[in-house]
Scaffold this motif. Sequence first.
Motif, mmCIF file in Angstrom:
data_model
loop_
_atom_site.group_PDB
_atom_site.id
_atom_site.type_symbol
_atom_site.label_atom_id
_atom_site.label_comp_id
_atom_site.label_asym_id
_atom_site.label_seq_id
_atom_site.Cartn_x
_atom_site.Cartn_y
_atom_site.Cartn_z
ATOM 1 N N ARG A 42 -0.254 -21.633 -81.571
ATOM 2 C CA ARG A 42 -0.992 -20.726 -80.729
ATOM 3 C C ARG A 42 -2.559 -21.084 -80.992
ATOM 4 O O ARG A 42 -4.142 -21.173 -80.582
ATOM 5 C CB ARG A 42 -0.470 -19.164 -81.287
ATOM 6 C CG ARG A 42 0.548 -19.220 -80.037
ATOM 7 C CD ARG A 42 0.929 -17.519 -80.524
ATOM 8 N NE ARG A 42 1.554 -17.405 -78.891
ATOM 9 C CZ ARG A 42 2.820 -16.669 -79.556
ATOM 10 N NH1 ARG A 42 3.344 -16.747 -80.811
ATOM 11 N NH2 ARG A 42 3.694 -16.049 -78.925
ATOM 12 N N GLU A 43 -2.609 -21.416 -82.779
ATOM 13 C CA GLU A 43 -3.732 -21.959 -83.619
ATOM 14 C C GLU A 43 -3.996 -22.947 -83.549
ATOM 15 O O GLU A 43 -5.239 -22.657 -83.233
ATOM 16 C CB GLU A 43 -3.438 -21.595 -85.476
ATOM 17 C CG GLU A 43 -3.649 -20.093 -85.255
ATOM 18 C CD GLU A 43 -2.924 -20.295 -87.317
ATOM 19 O OE1 GLU A 43 -2.655 -21.469 -87.515
ATOM 20 O OE2 GLU A 43 -2.801 -18.978 -87.685
ATOM 21 N N ARG A 44 -3.679 -23.474 -83.236
ATOM 22 C CA ARG A 44 -3.920 -25.376 -82.559
ATOM 23 C C ARG A 44 -4.965 -25.080 -81.653
ATOM 24 O O ARG A 44 -6.058 -25.412 -80.802
ATOM 25 C CB ARG A 44 -3.412 -26.166 -83.019
ATOM 26 C CG ARG A 44 -3.186 -26.668 -84.431
ATOM 27 C CD ARG A 44 -1.440 -27.474 -84.150
ATOM 28 N NE ARG A 44 -1.312 -28.219 -85.551
ATOM 29 C CZ ARG A 44 -1.158 -28.901 -86.708
ATOM 30 N NH1 ARG A 44 -1.887 -29.874 -85.621
ATOM 31 N NH2 ARG A 44 -1.029 -29.311 -87.845
ATOM 32 N N THR A 45 -3.891 -24.367 -80.389
ATOM 33 C CA THR A 45 -4.890 -24.118 -78.736
ATOM 34 C C THR A 45 -6.359 -23.783 -79.223
ATOM 35 O O THR A 45 -6.852 -23.504 -78.212
ATOM 36 C CB THR A 45 -3.616 -23.988 -77.738
ATOM 37 O OG1 THR A 45 -3.489 -23.047 -78.315
ATOM 38 C CG2 THR A 45 -2.488 -24.715 -77.151
ATOM 39 N N GLY A 46 -6.102 -22.715 -79.432
ATOM 40 C CA GLY A 46 -6.818 -22.210 -79.997
ATOM 41 C C GLY A 46 -8.590 -22.264 -80.288
ATOM 42 O O GLY A 46 -9.856 -22.139 -80.052
ATOM 43 N N LEU A 47 -7.744 -22.645 -81.629
ATOM 44 C CA LEU A 47 -9.559 -23.855 -82.243
ATOM 45 C C LEU A 47 -10.262 -24.621 -81.132
ATOM 46 O O LEU A 47 -11.243 -25.629 -80.702
ATOM 47 C CB LEU A 47 -8.790 -24.724 -83.381
ATOM 48 C CG LEU A 47 -8.525 -23.655 -84.716
ATOM 49 C CD1 LEU A 47 -7.195 -24.432 -85.595
ATOM 50 C CD2 LEU A 47 -10.004 -23.135 -84.905
ATOM 51 N N GLY A 49 -10.328 -23.906 -78.169
ATOM 52 C CA GLY A 49 -10.900 -23.712 -76.670
ATOM 53 C C GLY A 49 -9.949 -23.277 -75.974
ATOM 54 O O GLY A 49 -10.578 -23.292 -74.632
ATOM 55 N N TRP A 51 -5.230 -22.313 -74.406
ATOM 56 C CA TRP A 51 -5.127 -20.673 -75.185
ATOM 57 C C TRP A 51 -3.150 -21.249 -75.091
ATOM 58 O O TRP A 51 -2.637 -22.123 -74.240
ATOM 59 C CB TRP A 51 -4.404 -19.923 -73.853
ATOM 60 C CG TRP A 51 -4.956 -20.212 -72.718
ATOM 61 C CD1 TRP A 51 -5.643 -20.071 -71.582
ATOM 62 C CD2 TRP A 51 -3.672 -20.266 -71.723
ATOM 63 N NE1 TRP A 51 -5.473 -21.069 -70.227
ATOM 64 C CE2 TRP A 51 -3.937 -21.106 -70.482
ATOM 65 C CE3 TRP A 51 -2.733 -20.378 -71.817
ATOM 66 C CZ2 TRP A 51 -3.548 -20.979 -69.577
ATOM 67 C CZ3 TRP A 51 -1.388 -20.776 -71.065
ATOM 68 C CH2 TRP A 51 -2.016 -21.700 -69.897
ATOM 69 N N CYS A 52 -2.344 -20.386 -75.221
ATOM 70 C CA CYS A 52 -1.063 -20.896 -75.375
ATOM 71 C C CYS A 52 -0.288 -19.772 -75.394
ATOM 72 O O CYS A 52 -0.231 -18.576 -75.715
ATOM 73 C CB CYS A 52 -0.503 -21.677 -76.970
ATOM 74 S SG CYS A 52 1.358 -21.486 -77.481
ATOM 75 N N ARG A 53 1.086 -19.873 -74.218
ATOM 76 C CA ARG A 53 1.584 -18.471 -74.273
ATOM 77 C C ARG A 53 3.189 -19.294 -74.591
ATOM 78 O O ARG A 53 3.160 -20.328 -73.694
ATOM 79 C CB ARG A 53 1.977 -18.063 -72.686
ATOM 80 C CG ARG A 53 1.562 -16.981 -71.738
ATOM 81 C CD ARG A 53 1.066 -16.558 -70.889
ATOM 82 N NE ARG A 53 0.799 -17.607 -69.572
ATOM 83 C CZ ARG A 53 0.048 -17.513 -69.067
ATOM 84 N NH1 ARG A 53 -0.618 -16.386 -68.668
ATOM 85 N NH2 ARG A 53 -0.356 -18.542 -68.378
ATOM 86 N N PHE A 66 0.784 -24.199 -72.467
ATOM 87 C CA PHE A 66 -0.263 -24.090 -73.178
ATOM 88 C C PHE A 66 -1.676 -24.913 -71.977
ATOM 89 O O PHE A 66 -1.320 -26.041 -71.160
ATOM 90 C CB PHE A 66 -0.524 -24.471 -74.174
ATOM 91 C CG PHE A 66 0.210 -25.850 -74.535
ATOM 92 C CD1 PHE A 66 -1.074 -26.999 -74.722
ATOM 93 C CD2 PHE A 66 1.565 -26.340 -74.563
ATOM 94 C CE1 PHE A 66 -0.637 -28.066 -75.261
ATOM 95 C CE2 PHE A 66 1.444 -27.488 -74.692
ATOM 96 C CZ PHE A 66 0.502 -28.156 -75.374
#
Length: 81
Positions: A42-47, A49, A51-53, A66
């Motif tokens: 979750r953190e890496r996909t957010g960084l 730009g 998202w992850c589900r 993601f």
Amino acid sequence: RIEVLLDRQGAGVLVLIHDDGVGFDISEAEKLQDHVGLTSMRERTGLAGGWCRINSSPETGTTVEFYVPDQEDVLPALPAD
């Protein structure tokens, strides 16, 4: 059984991974001190730009989905040798 889908969508890539296993309790897995995989995804996909589900249950198995946008304009070029 596991299914993996990689699909170019817009200016990025959508990845969907699904298995038909027994599933697991996501909230319990996130509490484990020695296991940072879910939080890290979750953190890496957010960084990046994106998202992850993550969904998981005994009835449906586990699905990780993601999206990560292209990074060409964000990453600096490598210096010449």
